[in-house]
Design a protein around this motif. Sequence first.
Motif, short mmCIF file in Angstrom:
data_model
loop_
_atom_site.label_atom_id
_atom_site.label_comp_id
_atom_site.label_asym_id
_atom_site.label_seq_id
_atom_site.Cartn_x
_atom_site.Cartn_y
_atom_site.Cartn_z
N GLY A 50 -29.00 35.07 28.95
CA GLY A 50 -29.05 33.90 28.22
C GLY A 50 -28.02 32.97 27.71
N ASN A 93 -31.05 29.09 24.80
CA ASN A 93 -31.30 29.25 23.48
C ASN A 93 -30.67 27.94 22.75
OD1 ASN A 93 -31.69 29.84 20.68
ND2 ASN A 93 -30.94 31.87 20.81
N TYR A 101 -35.64 28.98 24.00
CA TYR A 101 -35.72 29.60 22.84
C TYR A 101 -35.22 28.58 22.05
CZ TYR A 101 -36.64 34.11 25.10
OH TYR A 101 -37.18 35.11 25.92
N PHE A 120 -33.16 32.76 29.88
CA PHE A 120 -33.55 32.01 28.95
C PHE A 120 -32.36 31.22 28.31
CE2 PHE A 120 -32.19 36.07 26.83
CZ PHE A 120 -31.22 35.44 25.77
N ALA A 151 -36.79 30.19 30.40
CA ALA A 151 -37.60 30.16 29.19
C ALA A 151 -36.55 29.35 28.09
CB ALA A 151 -37.90 31.61 28.32
#
Length: 422
Positions: A186, A227, A271, A225, A269
């Motif tokens: 991430g 963030n 976040y 991901f 994804a």
Amino acid sequence: MEKKTFVTREQLEEITKTYPTPFHLYDEKGIRENAKRVKEAFAWNPGFKEYFAVKATPNPRILEILRDYGFGTDCSSATELMMSEAAGFTGHDIMFSSNDTPAEEFQMADEMGAIINLDDFTHIEFLEQVLGRIPETISCRFNPGGVFKISNSIMDNPGDAKYGMTEAQMFEAFRVLKEKGAKEFGIHAFLVSNTVTNEYYPMLAEKLFELAVRLQKETGAKIRFINLSGGVGIPYSPDQEPNDIYAIGEGVRQAYEKILTPAGMGDVAIYAEMGRFMLGPYGCLVTKAIHEKHTYKEYVGVDACAVNLMRPAMYGAYHHITVMGKEQEPCDHKYDIVGSLCENNDKFAIDRMLPKIDKGDLLVIHDTGAHGFSMGYNYNGKLRSAELLLKEDGSVQLIRRAETPQDYFATLDVCGEMKKYL
Ligand SMILES: Cc1ncc(COP(=O)(O)O)c(C=O)c1O
């Protein structure tokens, strides 16, 4: 925009019969409606998850409300981890975004199965020593340095911030972590706080998406991901235009389609770790006018002080004030609204135009739902207030009682006469 309270004077008068001022009051309805909007705004991204920044409002009852929307928690300390666990968050529902992290806290985060977000390159070796391995899922915090500009105005100065890794360190970190067994990666960055503009997240997203494409290509690390962390702001003052979370979500979507999808990274994804945007407007500090003082200025002394809300004293931050029941009266009196600390910065407002305030009036200090109670402290032996939740059905739940002198003395090596207070 006119700033309205989420509670009426009549309601407050009823509440204060049971719970004396000062207290923080949270609005369950507002919290839920906003959480729903956040979810909708990012629904285009199937992996989207908001990890609520516990530091903003560390109360398990608040965390439980947010859990209803599938949100996780972002923790930065052992006690925040413990609170998240107690509120039912486990495993990858917890993001551990800490800095200058003690070994025991990495250990605890790992035992809970939290996602660890490394603030520094040297933490790779440190973490490996602490855990005896590198977790399969790992995140690294990026700091691009320099200044962060939106439309030519400088928003903040990441180059001066203690957080995150340089770009070169990010590349090296991903290589090293992959070698050491990490499988899913991430990227995290928090560059500007309290941005009252819809452009911050989309601009940050572009930066991070471009970095992600290069990182994945050059290191072969699988990025799962990105963030965007916190920083989405709220209009503390009535002349500010509130952020539109739908426009923000759409801006991030456009950057995603432009950069990640064509790079074959359409499974990444998104976040977030918003604190202020999730809770700020849905909390207020309720206090009572207990004194007036006429010297070189006009003062109104209230029963709350900076230990209940530090932002005005610490940053000179503006918090709107409503004198309950006098909403329609002219703001023709200039006041400093002060607390009782032996500190001259203990002022909730300076030279604020307000209706005439009488002793006994209830004042609502707006937008204290995030980074309000949580920044509290005990200077002058002042005690932390209660936290109350105004539920959707209009009832009130005590979600943290007020501190007592016993709480304050509890950690002392108690001598003689003081025993009578315990
Ligand atoms: C790592 C991290 N994530 C999230 C947040 C939440 O930020 P905000 O309340 O501005 O959204 C903070 C705030 O300090 C933070 O340090």
